[in-house]
Motif scaffolding. Sequence first.
Motif, PDB file in Angstrom:
ATOM      1  N   UNK A 130      44.559  43.971  38.614  1.00 42.21           N
ATOM      2  CA  UNK A 130      44.478  45.046  37.621  1.00 42.21           C
ATOM      3  C   UNK A 130      44.008  44.496  36.278  1.00 42.21           C
ATOM      4  N   UNK A 131      44.578  43.368  35.863  1.00 47.14           N
ATOM      5  CA  UNK A 131      44.216  42.797  34.567  1.00 47.14           C
ATOM      6  C   UNK A 131      42.794  42.241  34.573  1.00 47.14           C
ATOM      7  N   UNK A 132      42.365  41.683  35.704  1.00 51.00           N
ATOM      8  CA  UNK A 132      40.994  41.183  35.788  1.00 51.00           C
ATOM      9  C   UNK A 132      40.014  42.316  35.501  1.00 51.00           C
ATOM     10  N   UNK A 133      40.195  43.427  36.187  1.00 46.37           N
ATOM     11  CA  UNK A 133      39.269  44.547  36.038  1.00 46.37           C
ATOM     12  C   UNK A 133      39.336  45.149  34.633  1.00 46.37           C
ATOM     13  N   UNK A 134      40.543  45.420  34.153  1.00 45.11           N
ATOM     14  CA  UNK A 134      40.684  46.096  32.864  1.00 45.11           C
ATOM     15  C   UNK A 134      40.252  45.206  31.701  1.00 45.11           C
ATOM     16  N   UNK A 135      40.545  43.910  31.761  1.00 41.80           N
ATOM     17  CA  UNK A 135      40.211  43.035  30.638  1.00 41.80           C
ATOM     18  C   UNK A 135      38.714  42.710  30.595  1.00 41.80           C
ATOM     19  N   UNK A 136      38.071  42.616  31.749  1.00 43.83           N
ATOM     20  CA  UNK A 136      36.616  42.433  31.735  1.00 43.83           C
ATOM     21  C   UNK A 136      35.957  43.687  31.175  1.00 43.83           C
ATOM     22  N   UNK A 137      36.427  44.856  31.594  1.00 42.29           N
ATOM     23  CA  UNK A 137      35.873  46.113  31.088  1.00 42.29           C
ATOM     24  C   UNK A 137      36.004  46.204  29.571  1.00 42.29           C
ATOM     25  N   UNK A 138      37.115  45.689  29.031  1.00 45.77           N
ATOM     26  CA  UNK A 138      37.356  45.720  27.587  1.00 45.77           C
ATOM     27  C   UNK A 138      36.703  44.551  26.861  1.00 45.77           C
ATOM     28  N   UNK A 139      35.859  43.785  27.566  1.00 47.24           N
ATOM     29  CA  UNK A 139      35.145  42.632  27.008  1.00 47.24           C
ATOM     30  C   UNK A 139      36.104  41.519  26.574  1.00 47.24           C
ATOM     31  N   UNK A 140      37.250  41.443  27.270  1.00 52.99           N
ATOM     32  CA  UNK A 140      38.164  40.341  27.001  1.00 52.99           C
ATOM     33  C   UNK A 140      37.680  39.027  27.599  1.00 52.99           C
ATOM     34  N   UNK A 141      36.772  39.126  28.592  1.00 55.88           N
ATOM     35  CA  UNK A 141      36.158  37.950  29.216  1.00 55.88           C
ATOM     36  C   UNK A 141      34.683  38.228  29.444  1.00 55.88           C
ATOM     37  N   UNK A 142      33.899  37.152  29.551  1.00 55.59           N
ATOM     38  CA  UNK A 142      32.474  37.317  29.864  1.00 55.59           C
ATOM     39  C   UNK A 142      32.272  37.913  31.248  1.00 55.59           C
ATOM     40  N   UNK A 143      33.076  37.442  32.205  1.00 54.18           N
ATOM     41  CA  UNK A 143      32.968  37.970  33.562  1.00 54.18           C
ATOM     42  C   UNK A 143      34.220  37.646  34.360  1.00 54.18           C
ATOM     43  N   UNK A 144      34.367  38.341  35.488  1.00 49.82           N
ATOM     44  CA  UNK A 144      35.468  38.084  36.400  1.00 49.82           C
ATOM     45  C   UNK A 144      34.953  37.971  37.821  1.00 49.82           C
ATOM     46  N   UNK A 145      35.724  37.332  38.684  1.00 48.49           N
ATOM     47  CA  UNK A 145      35.404  37.235  40.107  1.00 48.49           C
ATOM     48  C   UNK A 145      36.550  37.848  40.902  1.00 48.49           C
ATOM     49  N   UNK A 146      36.219  38.758  41.829  1.00 46.11           N
ATOM     50  CA  UNK A 146      37.237  39.397  42.657  1.00 46.11           C
ATOM     51  C   UNK A 146      36.677  39.646  44.049  1.00 46.11           C
TER      52      UNK A 146
END
Length: 309
Positions: A130-146
């Motif tokens: 949940x946090x991976x998806x929401x924080x990437x969407x909010x530009x908290x990270x450059x990218x995520x892998x799932x």
Amino acid sequence: MNLRSLKLFRQIVLTGSLSEASRNMFLSTSAASRLLTILEHELHLTLFSREKRSLILTEEGDLFYRRIAHTLDGLEEIPAISKEITNRSSNWLSVVTAAPLASTLVSPALASMQKERPGLQCTLNVETRFDIESKVSARGYNLGLISLPVENAILDLDVEPFLKSRVEVMLPRNHPLADREVLSVADIAAERFVALSPRQRWRQRLDDIMGRNGLTVSVPIETSSTIVTVQMVRDGLGITLTDRVTTRLMSDDAAVLRPLAEEQWTTYASLHPEGQRAPLSASFLEAVRANVEAMRVADPHAAASLELI
């Protein structure tokens, strides 16, 4: 409020001279005097008394300076901060993923990148799905892998599938089924499983596969950690379903992986916030792909179980 007038105020206090402060800021004395008058008008304070063409800090001016000295010092640091942010944008990468993917995909990719970019800097965080998806969407990270699918469909995300991995059975090396090249669902139906808790992704896959075959899985031991699940298999507590992205085995590992005869595949994707991507994102994903291909070349079992998209 004009930041330049605040910088001028600071310069006058530090130098004790309007003319010297003007020179330091590349202003004429008359322009500097107008800025100072505007600042006093905006603040409703008399910052300096004007005696014999000299500026002497008033009690109000002294108190004002003491109260905002740290803020004024910070104004002088703005150019350096801006330069640091620019350098960080081009040389810094922030990635978020689950713990198993951080180990098998992200770490080898960063090692490859660092050889070509000695100045590479990276933040790698492990979060819940949940946090991976929401924080990437909010530009908290450059990218995520799932692994797909994405849980929260309402988030603004660019989803880029890049890898398919075949579902396999993980068994202790000394297990009676470990000698087989391929295992069917019927082969493992009566086995004891160690698995994640219900509703976690790999547990859902296990329940779905067994359920489609009309079977109920026996899971006497559950855990919330994929890494712990893998270790429990090594320790002989049972078998589990996993893949070569989630589980990285060594040549002398206490466990083995055997593919299911009924082919099941998991798709992995990179997540990006909508809009312009970070400069290093593309290089990072190229490094991930290159390391997956190196795994395929080095191990025929990996070549049969991993497919780049």
